[in-house]
Design an enzyme around this catalytic site. Structure first.
Site, PDB file in Angstrom:
ATOM      1  N   HIS A 193       5.988  -1.518  20.526  1.00 25.30           N
ATOM      2  CA  HIS A 193       6.722  -1.099  19.333  1.00 25.30           C
ATOM      3  C   HIS A 193       6.644   0.421  19.176  1.00 25.30           C
ATOM      4  O   HIS A 193       5.659   0.923  18.659  1.00 25.30           O
ATOM      5  CB  HIS A 193       6.154  -1.788  18.093  1.00 25.30           C
ATOM      6  CG  HIS A 193       6.475  -3.242  18.065  1.00 25.30           C
ATOM      7  ND1 HIS A 193       7.608  -3.727  17.458  1.00 25.30           N
ATOM      8  CD2 HIS A 193       5.857  -4.312  18.605  1.00 25.30           C
ATOM      9  CE1 HIS A 193       7.665  -5.039  17.619  1.00 25.30           C
ATOM     10  NE2 HIS A 193       6.613  -5.422  18.317  1.00 25.30           N
ATOM     11  N   GLU A 250       8.087   2.226  17.076  1.00 21.99           N
ATOM     12  CA  GLU A 250       8.054   2.578  15.648  1.00 21.99           C
ATOM     13  C   GLU A 250       6.660   2.381  15.049  1.00 21.99           C
ATOM     14  O   GLU A 250       6.408   2.752  13.916  1.00 21.99           O
ATOM     15  CB  GLU A 250       9.101   1.748  14.881  1.00 21.99           C
ATOM     16  CG  GLU A 250       8.744   0.281  14.607  1.00 21.99           C
ATOM     17  CD  GLU A 250       8.924  -0.663  15.803  1.00 21.99           C
ATOM     18  OE1 GLU A 250       9.106  -0.164  16.933  1.00 21.99           O
ATOM     19  OE2 GLU A 250       8.857  -1.886  15.597  1.00 21.99           O
ATOM     20  N   CYS A 252      10.761  -5.178  21.976  1.00 21.47           N
ATOM     21  CA  CYS A 252       9.992  -6.432  21.910  1.00 21.47           C
ATOM     22  C   CYS A 252      10.913  -7.638  22.114  1.00 21.47           C
ATOM     23  O   CYS A 252      11.431  -7.827  23.208  1.00 21.47           O
ATOM     24  CB  CYS A 252       9.207  -6.503  20.599  1.00 21.47           C
ATOM     25  SG  CYS A 252       7.926  -7.769  20.617  1.00 21.47           S
TER      26      CYS A 252
END
Lengths: 201, 298
Positions: free
Chosen positions: A181, A183, A79
């Site tokens: 993202h 994660e 990001c």
């Protein structure tokens, strides 16, 4: 060992837990000598471009990152961590970035809701190591108001559609950057982290 | 194409989920983290934890829930309820929450929205708006009303007891009141107990300007009724702001979700009991939405 760079922004814990879930040790660090020792570096982050640049510059982390990337160490920007690799950003006035990838960071076009928030499809331009085993068109979680525009199309690994077709990840030898993202993208996201971890081994 | 999000909401009191939850293969149905992981597996796109802990002293448990969730759940999650200060926000975000949702504190101190957004980024600041329709605020055109003896045909507007007399409006010009749809909703705080006098649409615009990244919009009239989302309210808010809007309150069946997405342009749909009691699975809902042309993550 993978280092997650702590420069005062963003949710570092999720990235660390994500690596642990797929079997890789990761430490959160703000120290340049730790970056030198690790096998791979992750630059995460959400937040403002300008603050991030000044924080990286003040701490000397920016230079250390550039050195490690040029030496061939696997690197993943997430990001804002992707944006920071570029020459400049137009977020809140033009700000210089780390200038590792020529190009600029621009605002999403009008006519779509900003931030671009939610799950969107990622389409491969070509096969790259971090997308190994991930189906074309898989959904990843995005949260951003700006997007990267590389000068050289050859660095583009995937694209995504939101008001326009934008670069959702880049790949250039040992250097990777993703707009979404991993994660926070469930199984496919963890697969990205796993693929990156394997490159660091 | 950006998909529409399906978001289960968990009410948590002192670290435990309060509403009964029917979920298979759970060791402990009261553990929010275990439930969150189950919803992640079931295909939820995001999760919302609503902290309904009554006492301020015991609120710290939510930070612990957020941090344990971060270890097991790899989709975004929001924590809301009782958040008062930048310090509360910082604690939850550093524990691993992706977003915090502000409600009462945003109304009492709008600067908190601005400050939090500036410091942590708009993407993690959700403003929750609990809105209640102002009784019979809808105006009907004069032509739809029966003539009232003595005064002729009137546009009826019940708001504040006003009656607009359209017979007095200029010839050929419709009465402004009579022809403008003017349903209104008022913002409530303190868990829906305290009216604020704020107009929900105006408040939504204001929080978007202050830097909120998203609005979690709950219709108090529909919440718990299973009669469907308040389409008119949701439409009014999505039309007024350029940030994503999560529709909440009233989902009772598959069609309700489709309706609020298609007719009111909601970016995400939130429900609680429908999912908790297993009346509907996330997968069923997503397949239904997909079959009706709505992009979803399956």
């Amino acid at each position: 060992m993978i280092a997650i760079v702590d420069y005062g922004v963003g949710n570092l814990r999720s990235v660390q837990k994500g690596f642990e879930r797929v079997g890789f040790e990761a430490i959160v660090t703000a120290e340049t000598d730790v970056l030198r020792r690790v096998d791979g570096i992750v630059l995460p982050g959400v937040g403002a471009f300008r603050d991030a640049v000044s924080s990286l510059a003040k701490s000397g982390l920016g230079e250390e990152l550039a050195r490690n990337i040029s030496k061939g160490k696997p690197f993943l920007g997430i990001c804002l961590g992707l944006h920071l690799l570029f020459s400049e950003s137009e977020e809140h006035g033009i700000t210089r970035g780390l200038d590792i990838i020529p190009g600029r960071v621009a605002g999403l076009p009008s006519g779509v809701k900003v931030p671009h928030m939610g799950w969107n499809q990622v389409y491969k331009r070509r096969e790259t190591p971090i997308f190994k085993g991930i189906a074309d068109g898989s959904n990843f979680y995005f949260v951003h108001s700006y997007y990267a525009q590389p000068d050289d199309e050859a660095v583009v690994a995937t694209t995504t559609e939101y008001g326009l077709e934008f670069t959702s990840s880049v790949c250039c030898d040992n250097l990777f950057g993703v707009q979404f993202h991993p994660e926070k993208s469930g199984e496919v996201g963890l697969k990205i982290l796993k693929n990156f971890g394997e490159l660091c081994d | 194409m950006l998909t529409k999000r399906v978001i289960p909401c968990l009410d948590v009191r002192e670290g435990r989920v309060v509403k009964g939850i029917k979920f298979v293969n759970l060791r402990d149905a009261g553990d929010p983290v275990e439930l969150a992981a189950a919803y992640d597996k079931a295909g939820a796109d995001e999760l919302v934890f609503l902290d309904i802990t009554a006492s301020y002293e015991k609120r710290g448990t939510m930070v612990e829930v957020a941090s344990r969730t971060a270890e097991q759940v790899f989709i975004p999650y929001t924590v809301g309820g009782g958040i008062r200060s930048l310090e509360d926000i910082r604690k939850l975000l550093s524990a691993g929450a992706d977003k915090v949702s502000l409600n009462t504190a945003a109304v009492q101190n709008p600067d908190l929205v601005r400050e939090a957004s500036r410091r942590y980024g708009c993407q993690c600041i959700v403003v929750a708006i609990d809105a209640k329709r102002i009784a019979d605020s809808r105006c009907l055109p004069a032509s739809a009303c029966p003539p009232v003896p003595g005064v002729g045909r009137r546009a009826r507007c019940w708001q504040a007891g006003q009656i607009a007399d359209s017979s007095k409006s200029e010839m050929g010009k419709p009465s402004a009141i009579g022809h403008k749809p003017s349903a209104k909703w008022e913002v409530y705080i303190n868990g829906g107990r305290t009216p604020t006098g704020l107009d929900a649409v105006e408040w939504a615009k204001k929080v978007a300007d202050l830097g909120a990244g998203e609005i979690l919009l709950t219709s108090m009239d529909r919440d718990g009724t299973k009669d469907g989302y308040d389409i008119e309210l949701t439409r009014a808010i999505t039309a007024a702001v350029n940030i994503p809007v999560i529709a909440s309150g009233g989902a009772g069946k598959l069609e309700h979700f489709l309706e609020v997405i298609v007719e009111a342009d909601a970016d995400a749909v939130l429900a609680a009991s429908l999912f908790h009691y297993g009346e509907l699975t996330i997968k069923q809902l997503k397949e239904y939405l997909r079959d009706n042309g709505v992009p979803v993550r399956l």
